[in-house]
Design an enzyme around this catalytic site. Structure first.
Site, PDB file in Angstrom:
ATOM      1  N   ILE A  24     -27.546  16.470 -29.629  1.00  0.00           N
ATOM      2  CA  ILE A  24     -26.951  15.588 -28.632  1.00  0.00           C
ATOM      3  C   ILE A  24     -26.338  16.413 -27.506  1.00  0.00           C
ATOM      4  O   ILE A  24     -25.888  17.544 -27.723  1.00  0.00           O
ATOM      5  CB  ILE A  24     -25.885  14.661 -29.288  1.00  0.00           C
ATOM      6  CG1 ILE A  24     -25.332  13.651 -28.284  1.00  0.00           C
ATOM      7  CG2 ILE A  24     -24.781  15.458 -29.952  1.00  0.00           C
ATOM      8  CD1 ILE A  24     -24.451  12.561 -28.922  1.00  0.00           C
ATOM      9  N   CYS A  25     -26.370  15.857 -26.295  1.00  0.00           N
ATOM     10  CA  CYS A  25     -25.707  16.451 -25.147  1.00  0.00           C
ATOM     11  C   CYS A  25     -26.256  17.840 -24.843  1.00  0.00           C
ATOM     12  O   CYS A  25     -27.461  18.052 -24.795  1.00  0.00           O
ATOM     13  CB  CYS A  25     -24.197  16.459 -25.394  1.00  0.00           C
ATOM     14  SG  CYS A  25     -23.174  16.941 -23.988  1.00  0.00           S
ATOM     15  N   GLY A  26     -25.389  18.832 -24.656  1.00  0.00           N
ATOM     16  CA  GLY A  26     -25.809  20.165 -24.269  1.00  0.00           C
ATOM     17  C   GLY A  26     -26.719  20.858 -25.262  1.00  0.00           C
ATOM     18  O   GLY A  26     -27.464  21.775 -24.890  1.00  0.00           O
TER      19      GLY A  26
END
Length: 209
Positions: free
Chosen positions: A106-108
């Site tokens: 998730i995300c970065g």
């Protein structure tokens, strides 16, 4: 509560880890009998999350083997965007996928997987498409999906604003809830849909939630 699986879910932890992104996932996995084991660069060497919490990893990354795990979770962190310090975690994700063991990012962490080349031939999502387009070596633009979260075989991806959808995909991949219960769980925690609550209560009474 489901029977405790033999293999734990492994949660990667590192400095600046966005601790809120995995909270729904790990809390409800634990409620359903899954064991969560944290993995850092070195076991017992503390890391500090973006929220200021100190975590002592249970296991060193070098000692993590796909065959000993049911899933690897990679959350966002400032370090994913400031250099290649976390590249060994993306390399470990490659080992997991090659072994047929699922990875959820998730995300970065999706940027780390992009730089590792793991998104080039798999449907995926992230914060926005141009975030991944700026990652060195990324060639997966044609596989980018505008969605809250995406499951493509053994790979789950989500953007930073979708921790509940991320959890939903993990639960579906691991068979944590029956489909109707999972739908109710998502509607309650993501949409604040009060009509989902009786479904979850009935499932809990039946031992299915």
């Amino acid at each position: 509560m489901t029977e405790n699986p033999a293999k734990p879910v492994h949660l990667a932890v590192y400095d600046t880890w966005a601790d809120w992104e995995t909270g729904h996932t790990t809390a409800h996995l634990t409620r359903r009998g899954h064991r969560i084991s944290t993995v850092g660069f070195a076991a017992g060497t503390p890391v500090t999350t973006m929220g200021g919490l100190r975590i002592l990893p249970d296991l060193s990354l070098a000692d993590l083997r796909p065959e000993d795990s049911s899933l690897l979770i990679l959350a966002g962190a400032e370090l994913w965007d400031s250099g290649d310090e976390l590249a060994p975690f993306a390399a470990k994700a490659r080992e997991f996928l090659a072994a047929g063991v699922p990875v959820a990012a998730i995300c970065g962490a999706t940027a780390g997987l992009a730089r590792e080349g793991l998104l080039d031939d798999r449907p995926h999502t992230s914060a926005v498409s141009f975030y991944l387009a700026g990652q060195p070596g990324y060639a997966g633009a044609g596989q980018y999906v505008e969605a809250d979260a995406v499951t493509a075989g053994d790979l789950i991806t989500a953007g930073p604003t979708e921790p509940v959808a991320f959890a939903r995909e993990v639960f579906a991949r691991l068979g944590v809830y029956k489909p109707d219960v999972l739908d109710a769980w998502y509607r309650l925690f993501h949409d604040s849909d009060a009509s989902a609550f009786p479904v979850l209560m009935a499932a809990e009474e039946a031992g299915d939630a």
